[in-house]
Scaffold this active site. Structure first.
Site, PDB file in Angstrom:
ATOM      1  N   PRO A  58       0.845  -1.200   0.000  1.00  0.00           N
ATOM      2  CA  PRO A  58       0.000   0.000   0.000  1.00  0.00           C
ATOM      3  C   PRO A  58       0.880   1.250   0.000  1.00  0.00           C
ATOM      4  O   PRO A  58       1.671   1.456   0.907  1.00  0.00           O
ATOM      5  CB  PRO A  58      -0.800  -0.123   1.300  1.00  0.00           C
ATOM      6  CG  PRO A  58      -0.810  -1.568   1.603  1.00  0.00           C
ATOM      7  CD  PRO A  58       0.521  -2.079   1.125  1.00  0.00           C
ATOM      8  N   GLU A  59       0.751   2.033  -1.055  1.00  0.00           N
ATOM      9  CA  GLU A  59       1.483   3.289  -1.157  1.00  0.00           C
ATOM     10  C   GLU A  59       0.459   4.413  -1.062  1.00  0.00           C
ATOM     11  O   GLU A  59      -0.689   4.182  -0.685  1.00  0.00           O
ATOM     12  CB  GLU A  59       2.262   3.335  -2.481  1.00  0.00           C
ATOM     13  CG  GLU A  59       3.171   2.112  -2.643  1.00  0.00           C
ATOM     14  CD  GLU A  59       3.953   2.100  -3.941  1.00  0.00           C
ATOM     15  OE1 GLU A  59       4.163   3.185  -4.522  1.00  0.00           O
ATOM     16  OE2 GLU A  59       4.357   1.016  -4.378  1.00  0.00           O
ATOM     17  N   HIS A  75      -6.045 -13.555  10.212  1.00  0.00           N
ATOM     18  CA  HIS A  75      -4.931 -12.626  10.091  1.00  0.00           C
ATOM     19  C   HIS A  75      -5.204 -11.273  10.759  1.00  0.00           C
ATOM     20  O   HIS A  75      -4.399 -10.355  10.634  1.00  0.00           O
ATOM     21  CB  HIS A  75      -4.571 -12.416   8.621  1.00  0.00           C
ATOM     22  CG  HIS A  75      -3.976 -13.639   7.981  1.00  0.00           C
ATOM     23  ND1 HIS A  75      -4.094 -13.912   6.641  1.00  0.00           N
ATOM     24  CD2 HIS A  75      -3.284 -14.665   8.514  1.00  0.00           C
ATOM     25  CE1 HIS A  75      -3.480 -15.060   6.376  1.00  0.00           C
ATOM     26  NE2 HIS A  75      -2.983 -15.536   7.493  1.00  0.00           N
ATOM     27  N   ARG A  97       1.362 -10.409   7.100  1.00  0.00           N
ATOM     28  CA  ARG A  97       2.822 -10.429   7.300  1.00  0.00           C
ATOM     29  C   ARG A  97       3.286  -9.681   8.540  1.00  0.00           C
ATOM     30  O   ARG A  97       4.493  -9.566   8.779  1.00  0.00           O
ATOM     31  CB  ARG A  97       3.512  -9.890   6.048  1.00  0.00           C
ATOM     32  CG  ARG A  97       3.255 -10.811   4.871  1.00  0.00           C
ATOM     33  CD  ARG A  97       4.000 -10.413   3.621  1.00  0.00           C
ATOM     34  NE  ARG A  97       3.492 -11.232   2.514  1.00  0.00           N
ATOM     35  CZ  ARG A  97       3.855 -11.097   1.247  1.00  0.00           C
ATOM     36  NH1 ARG A  97       4.732 -10.185   0.922  1.00  0.00           N
ATOM     37  NH2 ARG A  97       3.356 -11.856   0.311  1.00  0.00           N
TER      38      ARG A  97
END
Length: 265
Positions: A2-3, A92, A111
């Site tokens: 995500p930018e 998650h 992650r």
DNA sequence: CTAAAATCCTGGTGGC
DNA sequence: TGCCACCAGGATTTTA
């Protein structure tokens, strides 16, 4: 991954369900992601109302009623969900923010790179960041002045958040292609005319990303379609869409970098 | 000072 | 099909 455009898309999607809501509690399932002492977070956050949600670089900023700011950084794989509290949680989900309407804000992050901060002084988190490339008052001359006394190769500099905020690996590669500049170029050799092309390319690429609601792939952020408009990123050995030359991939500053050796000089 | 490497992490991928 | 080594990647930290 995500930018800036992906985070902007997430922020816009959260305003409707969250602005005006009050936090009721925090459940921490992965303590390493919490950058404020957990007891302090759990003591200060409940009772605070969300007055506004904004973006700075790749951070989400929750402006709270007691003057605190809650920052969330999605890093590589983070996503935010607003779901009814009785709905089963995805495995998650790492942090759960209780809300006053029987819903929860759930920070899902396979992650585990995502981060959470609760601070009184926003400068502690975003104080050193460079300018916002899409700000109305960020002019070409401001962009050019950033390069004063700078050395080194272009690609790593574009990824440096203290240089310019919000540009990540994908948008850096796409911007260099659009500007026709090789990402390996030493920045002190860039001509004024090249800097102007780069300025326009960065703004154009980021705006395109927002228009397409970000990029979705690698099971990370879902919903956007910018991945269908990549010209170089992830297209190693595929023909350049302008000239047909195979796209080259190399590692610069520890990050994969994609460019057309013919179109980018 | 710049720069590169290591670190944190795990789902996905490619090789066999 | 199953196993496993390997990789990506934002930001920070460490080493050169």
């Amino acid at each position: 991954m995500p930018e800036l455009p992906e985070v902007e898309t997430v922020v816009r999607g959260l305003r409707g369900p969250l602005v005006g809501r009050t936090f009721t509690g925090v459940t921490v399932l992965w303590p390493n992601s919490i950058k404020t002492p957990v007891p302090e977070l759990q003591q200060r956050l409940p009772g605070q109302r969300i007055e506004a949600i904004t973006r700075r670089a790749k951070y989400l900023q929750f402006h709270l009623s007691d003057g605190d700011m809650l920052f969330l950084h999605l890093k590589m794989s983070g996503d935010l969900l607003v779901e009814p509290e009785d709905e089963p949680r995805h495995p998650h989900v790492r942090t759960i923010f209780g809300l006053d309407n029987a819903h929860e804000l759930r920070f899902k992050d396979p992650r585990k790179f995502g981060r959470v901060y609760l601070v009184t002084d926003p400068g502690q988190v975003v104080g050193k960041l460079g300018p916002e490339p899409l700000a109305d008052n960020f002019a070409l001359e401001d962009f050019k002045s950033l390069f004063q006394k700078r050395k080194g190769r272009l690609k790593p500099l574009l990824l440096n958040q203290e240089f310019i905020a919000g540009v990540g690996n994908i948008y850096a590669d796409e911007s260099c292609f659009l500007a026709g500049i090789n990402p390996q170029r030493q920045v002190n050799t860039l001509a004024a005319e090249e800097l102007e092309r780069l300025y326009q390319a960065i703004r154009q690429t980021l705006n395109a990303g927002i228009t397409w609601k970000g990029a979705s792939f690698d099971s990370v952020y879902r919903g956007g379609e910018f991945q269908d408009h990549f010209r170089v990123y992830g297209r190693t050995d595929e023909p350049c869409l302008t000239c047909g030359t195979p796209i080259v991939r190399l590692v610069l500053g520890g990050r994969s970098t994609h460019f057309c050796p013919q179109c980018q000089k």
